[in-house]
Design a protein around this motif. Structure first.
Motif, PDB file in Angstrom:
ATOM      1  N   LEU A  31       0.832  -1.201   0.000  1.00 47.54           N
ATOM      2  CA  LEU A  31       0.000   0.000   0.000  1.00 47.54           C
ATOM      3  C   LEU A  31       0.866   1.249   0.000  1.00 47.54           C
ATOM      4  N   THR A  32       0.469   2.256  -0.778  1.00 46.65           N
ATOM      5  CA  THR A  32       1.084   3.579  -0.701  1.00 46.65           C
ATOM      6  C   THR A  32      -0.028   4.615  -0.690  1.00 46.65           C
ATOM      7  N   LEU A  33       0.097   5.591   0.177  1.00 47.79           N
ATOM      8  CA  LEU A  33      -0.915   6.645   0.290  1.00 47.79           C
ATOM      9  C   LEU A  33      -0.337   7.972  -0.186  1.00 47.79           C
ATOM     10  N   TYR A  34      -1.099   8.650  -1.058  1.00 47.60           N
ATOM     11  CA  TYR A  34      -0.729   9.965  -1.574  1.00 47.60           C
ATOM     12  C   TYR A  34      -1.871  10.939  -1.301  1.00 47.60           C
ATOM     13  N   ASP A  35      -1.540  12.232  -1.303  1.00 43.79           N
ATOM     14  CA  ASP A  35      -2.617  13.220  -1.240  1.00 43.79           C
ATOM     15  C   ASP A  35      -3.164  13.440  -2.652  1.00 43.79           C
ATOM     16  N   GLY A  36      -4.078  14.388  -2.790  1.00 40.06           N
ATOM     17  CA  GLY A  36      -4.733  14.606  -4.072  1.00 40.06           C
ATOM     18  C   GLY A  36      -3.808  15.096  -5.155  1.00 40.06           C
ATOM     19  N   ASP A  37      -2.661  15.662  -4.761  1.00 36.71           N
ATOM     20  CA  ASP A  37      -1.668  16.133  -5.738  1.00 36.71           C
ATOM     21  C   ASP A  37      -0.564  15.114  -5.967  1.00 36.71           C
ATOM     22  N   GLU A  38      -0.772  13.898  -5.493  1.00 37.37           N
ATOM     23  CA  GLU A  38       0.166  12.788  -5.648  1.00 37.37           C
ATOM     24  C   GLU A  38       1.460  12.988  -4.860  1.00 37.37           C
ATOM     25  N   ASN A  39       1.387  13.721  -3.761  1.00 41.79           N
ATOM     26  CA  ASN A  39       2.518  13.821  -2.843  1.00 41.79           C
ATOM     27  C   ASN A  39       2.486  12.627  -1.894  1.00 41.79           C
ATOM     28  N   TYR A  40       3.624  11.982  -1.740  1.00 45.18           N
ATOM     29  CA  TYR A  40       3.741  10.776  -0.914  1.00 45.18           C
ATOM     30  C   TYR A  40       3.430  11.073   0.551  1.00 45.18           C
ATOM     31  N   ILE A  41       2.638  10.208   1.189  1.00 48.51           N
ATOM     32  CA  ILE A  41       2.338  10.322   2.614  1.00 48.51           C
ATOM     33  C   ILE A  41       2.934   9.157   3.390  1.00 48.51           C
ATOM     34  N   ASP A  42       2.653   7.923   2.973  1.00 53.50           N
ATOM     35  CA  ASP A  42       3.161   6.772   3.724  1.00 53.50           C
ATOM     36  C   ASP A  42       3.046   5.522   2.850  1.00 53.50           C
ATOM     37  N   GLU A  43       3.732   4.454   3.293  1.00 50.24           N
ATOM     38  CA  GLU A  43       3.741   3.198   2.552  1.00 50.24           C
ATOM     39  C   GLU A  43       3.909   2.054   3.536  1.00 50.24           C
ATOM     40  N   ASN A  44       3.391   0.874   3.173  1.00 47.66           N
ATOM     41  CA  ASN A  44       3.605  -0.307   4.007  1.00 47.66           C
ATOM     42  C   ASN A  44       3.544  -1.578   3.177  1.00 47.66           C
ATOM     43  N   ASP A  45       4.380  -2.537   3.586  1.00 54.58           N
ATOM     44  CA  ASP A  45       4.345  -3.898   3.077  1.00 54.58           C
ATOM     45  C   ASP A  45       4.524  -4.826   4.280  1.00 54.58           C
ATOM     46  N   ASP A  46       3.718  -5.884   4.353  1.00 51.43           N
ATOM     47  CA  ASP A  46       3.884  -6.931   5.358  1.00 51.43           C
ATOM     48  C   ASP A  46       3.695  -6.435   6.790  1.00 51.43           C
ATOM     49  N   SER A  47       2.575  -5.790   7.057  1.00 54.39           N
ATOM     50  CA  SER A  47       2.262  -5.412   8.429  1.00 54.39           C
ATOM     51  C   SER A  47       1.657  -6.583   9.192  1.00 54.39           C
ATOM     52  N   ASP A  48       0.779  -7.319   8.550  1.00 54.26           N
ATOM     53  CA  ASP A  48       0.106  -8.463   9.162  1.00 54.26           C
ATOM     54  C   ASP A  48       0.342  -9.664   8.269  1.00 54.26           C
ATOM     55  N   GLY A  49       1.384 -10.444   8.562  1.00 54.62           N
ATOM     56  CA  GLY A  49       1.798 -11.475   7.624  1.00 54.62           C
ATOM     57  C   GLY A  49       2.250 -10.802   6.341  1.00 54.62           C
ATOM     58  N   LEU A  50       1.660 -11.194   5.217  1.00 59.40           N
ATOM     59  CA  LEU A  50       1.962 -10.545   3.941  1.00 59.40           C
ATOM     60  C   LEU A  50       0.943  -9.478   3.586  1.00 59.40           C
ATOM     61  N   ASN A  51      -0.049  -9.260   4.454  1.00 63.35           N
ATOM     62  CA  ASN A  51      -0.992  -8.165   4.246  1.00 63.35           C
ATOM     63  C   ASN A  51      -0.363  -6.839   4.674  1.00 63.35           C
ATOM     64  N   SER A  52      -0.927  -5.742   4.197  1.00 62.39           N
ATOM     65  CA  SER A  52      -0.354  -4.422   4.451  1.00 62.39           C
ATOM     66  C   SER A  52      -1.334  -3.540   5.213  1.00 62.39           C
ATOM     67  N   ARG A  53      -0.786  -2.612   5.983  1.00 62.39           N
ATOM     68  CA  ARG A  53      -1.608  -1.699   6.772  1.00 62.39           C
ATOM     69  C   ARG A  53      -0.879  -0.372   6.951  1.00 62.39           C
TER      70      ARG A  53
END
Length: 406
Positions: A219-241
């Motif tokens: 998962l990667t989260l951006y604002d409406g102008d596509e500015n990076y906010i946060d990212e995650n891989d493998d928070s819960d097993g191989l799922n992301s949060r």
């Protein structure tokens, strides 16, 4: 398994760099004080002008991190990679000279390796390399420009792009999953929807999840102008949060979705308001935090650990918890063994203040776990869980206490 080949001179340089940490430099809000110049010296660690990539061999002790430091004399597109030896599974965090997180990655290098390809401004940066399961690990860290030879194979469509507000990612053309009131959900594959949009009509904190272990989502989260906010891989097993605990302003937002395993599998994406209590319980269920002592989590009391305790349990991917009293300091040994050889247990040990003392998954060549920790007198809490999602196994747990010779 990928093999490693280093010229003797490069290996010598890597080992020399490991032995010569920076002298109390306050780079990256103090993180750089324990770091090592990736090129052996500050002058040789300018990736913007280096004639080739820079590489180190990183010895990561259990529960610790290895910090590589580099500089850029001018803005550059940089590739940062970490690849573990054997079964090592490295994670990387890249911080700027003020200590702000630039990007994190776990598996974008392929086969458990980490990789981030990002545009960076001139300045000094720190790369923290640590082990996914906090076990000891040897890894190679390579930093270079994008036109220089990579260390890892990489995976297609990696989502480590931090975004620059340029509108180049594709968020503007993405489908909207709605305006968040309580919960928003979408279940599509990465090939169907690499980006999703949603709207906040009021300032909120957020939780986002991406679920399908077989797809291994990022998962990667951006604002409406596509500015990076946060990212995650493998928070819960191989799922992301992703949990955004600082209030985001009302407006449009974009979710970047990637799959490190299979981009054709459907991934359930959920967006909801951040719930601190639920977030804590999720950590407890994954044995990533000690349980609260208010009775909300069942804790089986094993009594005093005089010499040896044995307990059999049917374990799922939700941690079950035990407490044990240690009458005097010494060494505590905890083993978790699959009874029929099909289980994959994980053990986490916490003190009575909730500080993690030790954690282990896959001790030795098998899937069983073992923790050995030097401890003082007091009460300790043990989390035991099955690593494999949606599974259960019979686990035999043994505790032993060893005291110093007198």
């Amino acid at each position: 398994m990928k093999s490693f080949h280093l010229k003797s001179a490069a290996l010598s340089c890597a080992m020399l760099s490991f032995a010569a940490p920076l002298a109390a430099q306050e780079f990256c809000a103090g993180l750089g004080s324990s770091g090592v110049w990736i090129g052996g010296s500050e002058g040789s660690s300018d990736i913007a002008t280096a004639d080739n990539y820079r590489e180190q061999m990183a010895l990561v002790l259990g529960g610790s991190e290895y910090v590589s430091v580099f500089t850029l004399s001018q803005p550059s597109n940089v590739r940062i990679e970490a690849q573990g030896r054997g079964s090592g599974d490295p994670l990387i965090d890249v911080l700027d000279q003020n200590g702000s997180l630039v990007v994190s990655d776990d598996d974008s290098g392929g086969n458990g390796a980490s990789r981030a390809e990002i545009p960076l401004d001139a300045g000094t940066y720190c790369v923290s390399t640590r082990s996914y399961d906090s076990s000891p690990m040897t890894a190679f860290v390579r930093i270079g420009r994008e036109e220089q030879e990579p260390l890892t194979d990489g995976v297609a469509n990696t989502s480590t792009n931090t975004g620059s507000g340029s509108g180049a990612l594709g968020c503007a053309e993405a489908d909207s999953i709605g305006v968040l009131s309580t919960t928003l959900q979408s279940e599509l594959s990465v090939n169907q929807a690499p980006f999703l949009r949603f709207t906040l009509d009021a300032p909120l904190t957020l939780s986002l999840t991406a679920e399908n272990q077989d797809a291994d989502p990022v998962l990667t989260l951006y604002d409406g102008d596509e500015n990076y906010i946060d990212e995650n891989d493998d928070s819960d097993g191989l799922n992301s949060r992703i949990d955004v605990t600082e209030t985001l302003p009302a407006g449009d937002y974009c979710i970047g979705l990637d799959a490190l395993n299979d981009a054709d599998l459907p991934i359930l994406v959920t967006v909801s308001e951040y719930d601190p209590a639920a977030a804590l319980m999720a950590l407890v269920d994954r044995a990533e935090a000690a349980p609260p002592l208010d009775g909300t989590v069942e804790i089986a009391d094993l009594g005093d650990l005089a010499t040896r305790i044995r307990r059999d349990a049917q374990v799922t991917d939700k941690a079950m918890w035990f407490s044990v009293n240690v009458p005097e300091g010494g060494l505590m040994l905890i083993e978790a063994i699959s009874v029929d050889g099909t289980g994959d247990p994980l053990v986490a040990l916490y003190d009575d203040f909730g500080r993690q003392v030790a954690l282990n998954d896959d001790y030795g060549d098998g899937l069983d776990s073992q923790v050995a920790a030097r401890i003082g007198a007091g009460t300790y809490y043990i989390g035991l869980k099955e690593v494999s999602p949606d599974s259960q196994s019979f686990i035999r747990m043994g505790l032993e206490r060893w005291v110093p010779a007198k």
